[in-house]
Structures are given as structure tokens and as C-alpha cells.
Design a protein around this motif. Structure first.
Motif, PDB file in Angstrom:
ATOM      1  N   ASP A 108       0.977  -1.119   0.015  1.00 58.94           N
ATOM      2  CA  ASP A 108       0.004   0.078  -0.220  1.00 58.94           C
ATOM      3  C   ASP A 108       1.172   1.155   0.301  1.00 58.94           C
ATOM      4  N   ARG A 109       0.845   2.260  -1.030  1.00 52.79           N
ATOM      5  CA  ARG A 109       1.778   3.241  -1.265  1.00 52.79           C
ATOM      6  C   ARG A 109       1.533   4.043  -0.198  1.00 52.79           C
ATOM      7  N   PHE A 110       0.389   4.306   0.263  1.00 53.82           N
ATOM      8  CA  PHE A 110       0.232   5.269   1.277  1.00 53.82           C
ATOM      9  C   PHE A 110       0.777   4.736   2.748  1.00 53.82           C
ATOM     10  N   ALA A 146       0.624  16.977  -9.982  1.00 56.35           N
ATOM     11  CA  ALA A 146       1.043  16.046  -9.059  1.00 56.35           C
ATOM     12  C   ALA A 146       0.777  14.687  -9.846  1.00 56.35           C
ATOM     13  N   LEU A 147       1.539  13.648  -9.328  1.00 55.51           N
ATOM     14  CA  LEU A 147       1.290  12.296  -9.774  1.00 55.51           C
ATOM     15  C   LEU A 147       0.148  11.297  -8.795  1.00 55.51           C
ATOM     16  N   MET A 148      -0.798  10.838  -9.562  1.00 49.74           N
ATOM     17  CA  MET A 148      -1.618  10.283  -8.757  1.00 49.74           C
ATOM     18  C   MET A 148      -1.569   8.768  -8.926  1.00 49.74           C
ATOM     19  N   LYS A 149      -1.458   7.819  -7.899  1.00 52.74           N
ATOM     20  CA  LYS A 149      -1.030   6.559  -8.210  1.00 52.74           C
ATOM     21  C   LYS A 149      -2.314   5.581  -7.370  1.00 52.74           C
ATOM     22  N   THR A 150      -2.730   4.536  -7.676  1.00 53.57           N
ATOM     23  CA  THR A 150      -3.513   3.493  -6.840  1.00 53.57           C
ATOM     24  C   THR A 150      -2.396   3.314  -5.779  1.00 53.57           C
ATOM     25  N   GLY A 159      -0.941   2.024 -13.599  1.00 53.12           N
ATOM     26  CA  GLY A 159      -1.675   2.544 -12.410  1.00 53.12           C
ATOM     27  C   GLY A 159      -1.336   3.780 -11.844  1.00 53.12           C
ATOM     28  N   GLN A 160      -0.795   4.810 -12.628  1.00 53.58           N
ATOM     29  CA  GLN A 160      -0.601   5.949 -12.138  1.00 53.58           C
ATOM     30  C   GLN A 160      -0.937   7.107 -13.527  1.00 53.58           C
ATOM     31  N   ARG A 161      -1.044   8.245 -13.051  1.00 53.37           N
ATOM     32  CA  ARG A 161      -1.628   9.543 -14.014  1.00 53.37           C
ATOM     33  C   ARG A 161      -1.103  10.601 -13.547  1.00 53.37           C
ATOM     34  N   VAL A 183      -1.766  10.720  -3.879  1.00 56.91           N
ATOM     35  CA  VAL A 183      -1.279  11.912  -4.649  1.00 56.91           C
ATOM     36  C   VAL A 183       0.051  12.348  -4.155  1.00 56.91           C
ATOM     37  N   GLU A 184       1.056  12.315  -5.124  1.00 49.98           N
ATOM     38  CA  GLU A 184       2.420  12.636  -4.773  1.00 49.98           C
ATOM     39  C   GLU A 184       2.734  14.019  -5.389  1.00 49.98           C
ATOM     40  N   ALA A 185       3.677  14.730  -4.671  1.00 50.32           N
ATOM     41  CA  ALA A 185       4.234  15.915  -5.405  1.00 50.32           C
ATOM     42  C   ALA A 185       5.208  15.375  -6.416  1.00 50.32           C
ATOM     43  N   ALA A 186       5.140  16.194  -7.423  1.00 53.10           N
ATOM     44  CA  ALA A 186       6.182  15.957  -8.565  1.00 53.10           C
ATOM     45  C   ALA A 186       7.665  15.996  -8.029  1.00 53.10           C
ATOM     46  N   CYS A 187       8.567  14.899  -8.342  1.00 57.48           N
ATOM     47  CA  CYS A 187       9.805  15.073  -7.708  1.00 57.48           C
ATOM     48  C   CYS A 187      10.675  15.592  -9.124  1.00 57.48           C
ATOM     49  N   ASP A 188      11.412  16.489  -8.836  1.00 53.25           N
ATOM     50  CA  ASP A 188      12.257  16.903  -9.898  1.00 53.25           C
ATOM     51  C   ASP A 188      13.853  16.515  -9.653  1.00 53.25           C
ATOM     52  N   PHE A 189      13.842  15.028  -9.825  1.00 53.16           N
ATOM     53  CA  PHE A 189      15.107  14.409  -9.637  1.00 53.16           C
ATOM     54  C   PHE A 189      16.087  14.723 -10.793  1.00 53.16           C
ATOM     55  N   VAL A 190      17.515  14.633 -10.215  1.00 48.49           N
ATOM     56  CA  VAL A 190      18.498  14.767 -11.308  1.00 48.49           C
ATOM     57  C   VAL A 190      18.964  13.175 -11.911  1.00 48.49           C
ATOM     58  N   ARG A 191      18.904  12.119 -10.957  1.00 47.68           N
ATOM     59  CA  ARG A 191      19.070  10.894 -11.255  1.00 47.68           C
ATOM     60  C   ARG A 191      17.844   9.955 -10.541  1.00 47.68           C
ATOM     61  N   GLU A 192      17.742   8.814 -11.044  1.00 51.42           N
ATOM     62  CA  GLU A 192      17.355   7.889 -10.074  1.00 51.42           C
ATOM     63  C   GLU A 192      18.095   6.725  -9.741  1.00 51.42           C
ATOM     64  N   LEU A 193      18.138   6.372  -8.657  1.00 51.08           N
ATOM     65  CA  LEU A 193      19.184   5.495  -7.889  1.00 51.08           C
ATOM     66  C   LEU A 193      18.436   4.453  -7.217  1.00 51.08           C
ATOM     67  N   ILE A 256      15.319  -0.763  -2.956  1.00 48.51           N
ATOM     68  CA  ILE A 256      14.715   0.584  -2.350  1.00 48.51           C
ATOM     69  C   ILE A 256      15.159   1.551  -3.307  1.00 48.51           C
ATOM     70  N   GLU A 257      14.205   2.132  -4.154  1.00 45.19           N
ATOM     71  CA  GLU A 257      14.116   2.970  -5.118  1.00 45.19           C
ATOM     72  C   GLU A 257      14.410   4.341  -4.915  1.00 45.19           C
ATOM     73  N   LEU A 258      15.384   5.281  -5.107  1.00 44.64           N
ATOM     74  CA  LEU A 258      15.644   6.588  -4.657  1.00 44.64           C
ATOM     75  C   LEU A 258      15.490   7.437  -5.810  1.00 44.64           C
ATOM     76  N   VAL A 268      13.227   8.648  -0.832  1.00 39.66           N
ATOM     77  CA  VAL A 268      12.837   7.190  -1.405  1.00 39.66           C
ATOM     78  C   VAL A 268      11.723   7.433  -2.049  1.00 39.66           C
ATOM     79  N   ASN A 269      11.487   6.588  -3.226  1.00 39.76           N
ATOM     80  CA  ASN A 269      10.452   6.530  -4.060  1.00 39.76           C
ATOM     81  C   ASN A 269       9.338   5.453  -3.346  1.00 39.76           C
ATOM     82  N   GLU A 270      10.057   4.355  -3.525  1.00 39.81           N
ATOM     83  CA  GLU A 270       9.333   2.884  -3.019  1.00 39.81           C
ATOM     84  C   GLU A 270      10.499   2.023  -2.648  1.00 39.81           C
ATOM     85  N   PHE A 271       9.770   0.977  -2.025  1.00 41.30           N
ATOM     86  CA  PHE A 271      10.664  -0.140  -1.635  1.00 41.30           C
ATOM     87  C   PHE A 271       9.988  -1.585  -2.391  1.00 41.30           C
TER      88      PHE A 271
HETATM   89  P1  AMP Z   1       6.562   3.881  -9.348  1.00 46.86           P
HETATM   90  O1  AMP Z   1       5.697   3.086 -10.000  1.00 46.86           O
HETATM   91  O2  AMP Z   1       6.151   4.585  -8.023  1.00 46.86           O
HETATM   92  O3  AMP Z   1       8.080   2.961  -9.298  1.00 46.86           O
HETATM   93  O4  AMP Z   1       7.114   4.967 -10.315  1.00 46.86           O
HETATM   94  C1  AMP Z   1       7.475   4.604 -11.661  1.00 46.86           C
HETATM   95  C2  AMP Z   1       8.482   5.897 -12.534  1.00 46.86           C
HETATM   96  O5  AMP Z   1       7.631   7.074 -12.274  1.00 46.86           O
HETATM   97  C3  AMP Z   1       9.676   6.113 -11.269  1.00 46.86           C
HETATM   98  O6  AMP Z   1      10.815   5.265 -11.861  1.00 46.86           O
HETATM   99  C4  AMP Z   1       9.900   7.673 -11.798  1.00 46.86           C
HETATM  100  O7  AMP Z   1      10.541   7.600 -12.909  1.00 46.86           O
HETATM  101  C5  AMP Z   1       8.383   8.167 -11.939  1.00 46.86           C
HETATM  102  N1  AMP Z   1       8.037   8.941 -10.841  1.00 46.86           N
HETATM  103  C6  AMP Z   1       7.321   8.347  -9.679  1.00 46.86           C
HETATM  104  N2  AMP Z   1       7.144   8.863  -8.625  1.00 46.86           N
HETATM  105  C7  AMP Z   1       7.313  10.161  -8.844  1.00 46.86           C
HETATM  106  C8  AMP Z   1       7.212  11.416  -8.410  1.00 46.86           C
HETATM  107  N3  AMP Z   1       6.599  11.666  -7.146  1.00 46.86           N
HETATM  108  N4  AMP Z   1       7.813  12.416  -9.026  1.00 46.86           N
HETATM  109  C9  AMP Z   1       8.302  12.563 -10.351  1.00 46.86           C
HETATM  110  N5  AMP Z   1       8.431  11.220 -10.944  1.00 46.86           N
HETATM  111  C10 AMP Z   1       8.033  10.017 -10.273  1.00 46.86           C
END
Ligand code: AMP
Length: 360
Positions: A108-110, A146-150, A159-161, A183-193, A256-258, A268-271
Motif C-alpha cells: 500500500d503506497r500510502f 502531481a502524480l496520482m497513483k493507485t 496505475g498512475q496518472r 497523490v504525490e508531489a512531482a519530484c524534480d530529480f536529477v537521477r534515479e538510483l 529501495i528506489e531513490l 525514497v520513491n518506494e521499496f
Molecule cells: P513507481 O511505480 O512509483 O516506481 O514509479 C515509476 C516511475 O515514475 C519512477 O521510476 C519515476 O521515474 C516516476 N515517478 C514516480 N513517482 C514520481 C514522483 N513523485 N515524481 C516524479 N516522478 C515520479
């Protein structure tokens, strides 16, 4: 309950028959274990390298009883294992690892982001919603775009818009199936690690070097590892991994996705409570790879060393790309890992290659 550490010759149960289950079964075999796969699809990639397969739904009571009597320890290769299946195994006194709590939080992402923040692992701002008006309120609170995810069951970008304006929130909510969302804030990342880490039954931890990940159409295409990273960045990742592992009282490997921000902070994006696609580089780039590490952890063995022994570029082979095996086999720097899937649908993960170079 099995006696731990599990001795070679014992069986390890694996729920899920995909490529991750296959590579776990191969690693388990190398350590002298038998494996029993529970998977509804006959002839799955994991079943074809395992000692035995039980072909049944994941929550089939008779199949779970069979698995429990065959295997001293049960693990899984995907996070959407029905909670009832794991609860049933625990009731039958089976050592399931990672445990039910790690699974529940990851499903559950929340819950996941709430857990992360509570344990000192930072994330983007987020809010939950379960009706169209609440979805609009959540977007207003977080700020558009913003990014809406189930909350449950999304993967590989499904499952995201993106929601560009508050007024679009209700439509996005309906398009996602009118199910509970985050609903997640848009992340202005420079890299995904990502950081792959493990925790043993004795609480010892082992953390791999960072991987830098590139996605295409929501699917992982490429990982480069060890990623170029300052000591401060690596320390941050290690701290995050240690907090997550301890907070979940975790046993096994976790991915763990960063997101790396321009100011050097990590969010952290998710694990994922399992071995992870961004950890495939460890098969040819580290002393002990993530699959053996997971088997060691769940079997109650000491964890192995995680240091890099090579620089690796991991490429996923999607759809018909695995047909290039002749070419890859002729490249001296390329290690080939194919999953034995019979049908190559577009975008389907059919295998991966690790291109290996000496460490710089
Ligand atoms: P997820 O299904 O959460 O792993 O998201 C898939 C991909 O969407 C990630 O690898 C990112 O490239 C992008 N992403 C997820 N969440 C965000 C966010 N809050 N802001 C910007 N990009 C995101």
C-alpha cells in the motif's frame, strides 16, 4: 517451525514462478537447497529450474498446506502475494521471510510512505484520497502538477496518472478505476538510483553499492553500477536502507528506489520486499549476489560480502531483444541471463545481460 539455520538438503518454498523466483531457485540450488515453487501458471520460468512446483492459486488452502509441509522456510518473489496466503503459512508455523508486516507495508503506497517518513526516510509530500472530491482536495494540497497513483497493485509505471490541474483530479481518479489513490508531489530529480540491501535473521545488515537506473515507458531499461556517487551520497543511502530494514524487522533482500535531488539529498520513491531488477548487476559485479544473499538471509545463514568486484552495465532484454543471444554470446564482456519464457510479447522481460568492465 524449521530449525534455523536451515541445513543444505532442506527445501525452501518460493511463492511466484517468474524470473526472480527462477534466479532465487538457481542460487538456492548452488547452496545445496531444494526449492518448491507455488505458481498458478504451469511451466513457469522458476518451476523449470526448481525441484518441484505446486501449480495452484497463491491462496489455495490445500496448496499452502502442501508448501508448508514441504518447505522449512517460505519466501516470495513479488509483493502482491495475497496477505491471506502469508497469514495462513504463519499460522501453520512456517517461517515466512520477509515477514507479513514488510509485505503489508509494501502493498500500500500510502502505508509505505507513511512508514518511511516515520522512520526517518524522506519522501515527496503525499496525500491519500478515496473519492473524487477528496482527490481534488489532495491535488490542491500537494500542488499541481502531481502524480496520482493507485494505493495498491501498480507496477512498472502502471496505475498512475499525472494531474496537471486540480480540475483534472476527478477524471484521473476515475481513469485509475475509482479506487483508493495516493497523490504525490512531482519530484524534480536529477537521477534515479537504487540501493539493494539485506538483513539476516540475527539483525546483521549488508548493503550493496548504489545503482543508477534508466527507465523507458515506465519499465527499467538499464542500470549502471556501482553508480558514480560521493561518499556523502552513499552514506545517505546506507542510512536510509538501515532505517528501513530495522523499522520493518526485516529478513531478506530489499530493493529501495531513490530520487537524487540537485542539492544532493535522496528521497525514497518506494521499496520492494524482494530481490529487485536493479540488483541484477550484482550477479556479475559483486562478491555475493542479491539472489544468494536473499537465500542466505531467509535460511538463517550469515550474510555474504557485498563489495563490487566489477563495473557493470545491466540491460534488460525486452520482447524479441533476447533473440540477439548469438551476438551477446560473442561479446567477451557480456554475461547472459535468460529466463526461459516461451513467448516474447512486446515489452516482456525475457532476460538481461550484464556487460562487465574492471572497476575504475
Ligand atoms: P513507481 O511505480 O512509483 O516506481 O514509479 C515509476 C516511475 O515514475 C519512477 O521510476 C519515476 O521515474 C516516476 N515517478 C514516480 N513517482 C514520481 C514522483 N513523485 N515524481 C516524479 N516522478 C515520479
Amino acid at each position: 517451525m524449521a530449525t534455523l539455520p536451515l541445513a543444505p538438503g532442506a527445501a525452501i518454498g518460493i511463492i511466484g514462478g517468474g524470473q526472480l523466483g527462477r534466479m532465487l531457485a538457481l542460487a538456492a540450488a548452488r547452496l545445496g537447497f531444494d526449492t518448491v515453487i507455488l505458481e498458478p501458471e504451469p511451466g513457469s520460468p522458476a518451476a523449470r529450474v526448481a525441484t518441484r512446483a505446486i501449480v495452484a492459486p497463491y491462496d489455495d488452502p490445500a496448496a499452502l498446506r502442501d508448501l508448508a509441509s514441504a518447505a522449512g522456510v517460505v519466501t516470495y518473489e513479488f509483493e502482491n502475494v495475497p496477505a491471506a496466503a502469508v497469514a495462513g503459512l504463519v499460522e501453520m508455523d512456517v517461517a515466512v521471510a520477509p515477514g507479513p508486516r514488510a509485505l503489508a507495508v509494501a502493498q500500500d503506497r500510502f502505508e509505505e510512505k507513511t512508514f518511511l517518513n516515520a522512520h526517518g526516510a524522506p519522501t515527496v509530500a503525499f496525500a491519500a484520497a478515496d473519492t473524487p472530491p477528496r482527490a481534488a482536495e489532495a491535488v490542491a494540497l500537494i500542488g499541481a502538477p502531481a502524480l496520482m497513483k493507485t494505493r495498491r497493485e501498480g507496477y512498472d509505471g502502471k496505475g498512475q496518472r499525472w494531474v496537471e490541474h486540480v480540475a483534472d483530479a476527478a477524471v484521473a481518479f476515475a481513469e485509475l478505476g475509482s479506487v483508493p489513490v495516493i497523490v504525490e508531489a512531482a519530484c524534480d530529480f536529477v537521477r534515479e538510483l537504487s540501493v539493494i540491501a539485506a538483513r539476516g535473521r540475527d539483525g546483521a545488515t549488508a548493503i550493496y553499492p548504489l545503482a543508477e537506473n534508466h527507465h523507458e515507458g515506465g519499465v527499467l531499461r538499464r542500470s549502471i553500477a556501482p553508480a558514480r556517487a560521493s561518499e556523502a551520497l552513499a552514506d545517505q543511502a546506507e542510512r536510509i536502507a538501515a532505517r528501513v530494514l530495522a523499522g520493518l524487522d526485516y529478513v531478506g533482500v530489499i530493493g529501495i528506489e531513490l530520487f537524487e535531488l540537485a542539492d544532493g539529498r535522496l528521497l525514497v520513491n518506494e521499496f520492494a520486499p524482494r530481490v529487485h531488477n536493479t540488483g541484477h548487476w550484482t550477479q556479475d559485479g559483486c562478491e555475493v549476489d542479491q539472489f544468494e544473499q536473499h537465500i542466505r538471509a531467509v535460511a538463517g545463514w550469515p550474510l555474504g560480502p557485498t563489495a563490487a568486484i566489477a563495473q557493470v552495465e545491466m540491460l534488460n532484454l525486452l520482447g524479441d531483444e533476447a533473440d540477439g543471444w548469438r551476438r551477446f554470446a560473442a561479446e567477451p564482456e557480456t554475461r547472459i541471463h535468460l529466463y526461459g519464457k516461451r513467448e516474447a510479447k512486446p515489452g516482456r522481460k525475457m532476460g538481461h545481460i550484464n556487460r562487465v568492465k574492471p572497476l575504475a
